[in-house]
Design an enzyme around this catalytic site. Structure first.
Site, PDB file in Angstrom:
ATOM      1  N   THR A 196       0.829  -1.197   0.000  1.00  0.00           N
ATOM      2  CA  THR A 196       0.000   0.000   0.000  1.00  0.00           C
ATOM      3  C   THR A 196       0.873   1.260   0.000  1.00  0.00           C
ATOM      4  O   THR A 196       1.944   1.278   0.586  1.00  0.00           O
ATOM      5  CB  THR A 196      -0.883  -0.002   1.263  1.00  0.00           C
ATOM      6  OG1 THR A 196      -1.722  -1.138   1.225  1.00  0.00           O
ATOM      7  CG2 THR A 196      -1.724   1.254   1.364  1.00  0.00           C
ATOM      8  N   ARG A 224     -12.801  -9.267  -1.777  1.00  0.00           N
ATOM      9  CA  ARG A 224     -12.140  -8.975  -0.499  1.00  0.00           C
ATOM     10  C   ARG A 224     -11.816  -7.486  -0.409  1.00  0.00           C
ATOM     11  O   ARG A 224     -11.347  -6.875  -1.365  1.00  0.00           O
ATOM     12  CB  ARG A 224     -10.863  -9.800  -0.372  1.00  0.00           C
ATOM     13  CG  ARG A 224     -10.053  -9.534   0.915  1.00  0.00           C
ATOM     14  CD  ARG A 224      -8.921  -8.558   0.699  1.00  0.00           C
ATOM     15  NE  ARG A 224      -8.072  -8.393   1.891  1.00  0.00           N
ATOM     16  CZ  ARG A 224      -7.061  -7.532   1.967  1.00  0.00           C
ATOM     17  NH1 ARG A 224      -6.746  -6.784   0.934  1.00  0.00           N
ATOM     18  NH2 ARG A 224      -6.351  -7.439   3.087  1.00  0.00           N
ATOM     19  N   VAL A 225     -12.072  -6.899   0.739  1.00  0.00           N
ATOM     20  CA  VAL A 225     -11.763  -5.494   0.986  1.00  0.00           C
ATOM     21  C   VAL A 225     -10.817  -5.412   2.169  1.00  0.00           C
ATOM     22  O   VAL A 225     -11.083  -5.982   3.232  1.00  0.00           O
ATOM     23  CB  VAL A 225     -13.044  -4.682   1.281  1.00  0.00           C
ATOM     24  CG1 VAL A 225     -12.684  -3.227   1.587  1.00  0.00           C
ATOM     25  CG2 VAL A 225     -14.008  -4.753   0.108  1.00  0.00           C
ATOM     26  N   THR A 247      -0.231   1.069   6.355  1.00  0.00           N
ATOM     27  CA  THR A 247       0.066  -0.008   5.412  1.00  0.00           C
ATOM     28  C   THR A 247       0.373  -1.271   6.202  1.00  0.00           C
ATOM     29  O   THR A 247       1.046  -1.217   7.235  1.00  0.00           O
ATOM     30  CB  THR A 247       1.258   0.349   4.509  1.00  0.00           C
ATOM     31  OG1 THR A 247       1.588  -0.780   3.690  1.00  0.00           O
ATOM     32  CG2 THR A 247       2.492   0.749   5.316  1.00  0.00           C
ATOM     33  N   GLY A 248      -0.120  -2.401   5.725  1.00  0.00           N
ATOM     34  CA  GLY A 248       0.154  -3.647   6.438  1.00  0.00           C
ATOM     35  C   GLY A 248      -0.896  -4.698   6.134  1.00  0.00           C
ATOM     36  O   GLY A 248      -1.591  -4.632   5.117  1.00  0.00           O
ATOM     37  N   HIS A 249      -1.015  -5.666   7.018  1.00  0.00           N
ATOM     38  CA  HIS A 249      -1.974  -6.756   6.866  1.00  0.00           C
ATOM     39  C   HIS A 249      -3.356  -6.224   7.222  1.00  0.00           C
ATOM     40  O   HIS A 249      -3.714  -6.081   8.380  1.00  0.00           O
ATOM     41  CB  HIS A 249      -1.588  -7.920   7.771  1.00  0.00           C
ATOM     42  CG  HIS A 249      -2.268  -9.194   7.429  1.00  0.00           C
ATOM     43  ND1 HIS A 249      -1.770 -10.422   7.798  1.00  0.00           N
ATOM     44  CD2 HIS A 249      -3.419  -9.457   6.751  1.00  0.00           C
ATOM     45  CE1 HIS A 249      -2.579 -11.380   7.361  1.00  0.00           C
ATOM     46  NE2 HIS A 249      -3.596 -10.806   6.725  1.00  0.00           N
ATOM     47  N   GLY A 250      -4.138  -5.925   6.191  1.00  0.00           N
ATOM     48  CA  GLY A 250      -5.339  -5.138   6.350  1.00  0.00           C
ATOM     49  C   GLY A 250      -6.368  -5.680   7.315  1.00  0.00           C
ATOM     50  O   GLY A 250      -7.035  -4.913   8.023  1.00  0.00           O
TER      51      GLY A 250
END
Length: 329
Positions: A196, A224-225, A247-250
């Site tokens: 991201t 997927r969101v 930013t990262g593992h949503g």
């Protein structure tokens, strides 16, 4: 007891990887901070040529936003301008060069927020908009809504005369190889979940803004969101408090509500942006996730915080600019 030990270990890891706060004597005239994703980013895994390319790309994004701010423009315009070059650069997972879904297509997300009145716009699952951040801005400026999804978002962007492309425009060989590997191995590496990009800024009037945009997760399921289009998860801005892009593992950032958690801790608990960011990312780590944030407070102080090995990042203000990639910088 096991959970407590894990949380303590996660907090220690976070403290080791996060960038230390920088002392600042003066409030800046204006300032822009960007990120290009966090994750497994190490010197061992980076060629000199690639490092130069990433550094140059970060600098290009910084200059795009700074051109707005140094001429008296708004923080909102600056964060949009800063992320557009990253959406156009295949080094990053946003726009051209975005990752593939499991179905072999691209579904893109973006959000933007104005700290002056907390107006916001977002799109999720767009497939034909060249620059999703422009679609998010149009949702904010040209509609009564905050978010459009899927085909509705694409059609809205088209109605606003934004540039529309075929989905194949976003293809790159690098991302297709990543998709094939994930589908074959049925395992995602950390790099497959990150990438991201985002920006936060304060302008000469003291206004704050934030923007975040992404291609999502490699081989993600249809529909997927993640956190990037969600106000309060990856993006938040409130004048006098802070602006955040994450930013990262949503999935974990959604569960913690990272961006809003940080701003609320600054606003209600009186914590510094560094302290508040570490707490929020500590909650992410305790759940099993990783990633990072960029933050600017109402006085223009800024923070880079992350609990991963590295984060592509940069800052620019009237006194100069800086970029960094690794956790020990």
């Amino acid at each position: 007891m096991i959970l407590r030990i894990f949380a303590i270990a996660a907090a220690a890891a976070l403290s080791a990887c996060a960038t230390a706060p920088k002392p600042e004597a003066d409030v800046p005239e204006w300032r822009l901070v960007i990120h290009g994703g966090a994750g497994v980013i190490t010197r061992d895994g980076m060629t000199p040529e690639k490092e130069v390319a990433y550094t140059a790309a970060l600098q290009t994004a910084l200059e795009a936003g700074a051109d707005i701010l140094r001429n008296g423009g708004s923080a909102l315009d600056a964060v949009e301008a800063a992320v557009i070059p990253m959406e156009d650069d295949p080094l990053f997972n946003a726009g051209y060069g975005a990752v593939f879904t499991a179905a072999g297509v691209h579904e893109l997300d973006a959000s933007i927020m104005d700290g002056r009145d907390r107006n916001a716009g977002a799109v999720t699952g767009v497939t034909r908009v060249k620059n999703p951040i422009k679609a998010a801005r149009a949702v904010m400026d040209k509609s009564e809504h905050v978010m459009f999804a899927g085909e509705g978002a694409d059609r809205f962007a088209e109605s606003q005369h934004l540039e529309i492309v075929d989905n194949s425009y976003f293809d790159t060989d690098r991302r297709r190889q990543s998709l094939e590997r994930v589908l074959e191995e049925q395992v995602r590496q950390a790099a497959d979940r990150h990438g991201t990009v985002g920006a936060v800024a304060i302008d000469s009037q003291g206004n704050l803004a934030a923007a975040t945009t992404t291609g999502g997760m490699t081989a993600k399921a249809m529909g997927r969101v993640g956190d990037s289009p969600l106000i309060g998860a990856a993006t938040y801005a409130e004048n006098g408090v802070c602006a955040v892009s994450a930013t990262g593992h949503g999935e974990y950032f959604i569960r913690v509500g990272v961006a809003k958690t940080i701003c609320d801790r600054v606003k209600l608990a009186g914590e510094s942006i560094n302290e508040a960011s570490r707490v929020a990312l500590g909650e992410v780590a305790a759940l099993g996730g990783d990633g990072g944030v960029i933050v600017i407070d109402g006085d223009g102080h800024y923070a880079f915080e992350f609990n991963s090995e590295g984060m592509y990042r940069g800052m620019i203000d009237a006194s100069g600019s800086e970029t960094a990639i690794y956790g020990d910088e």
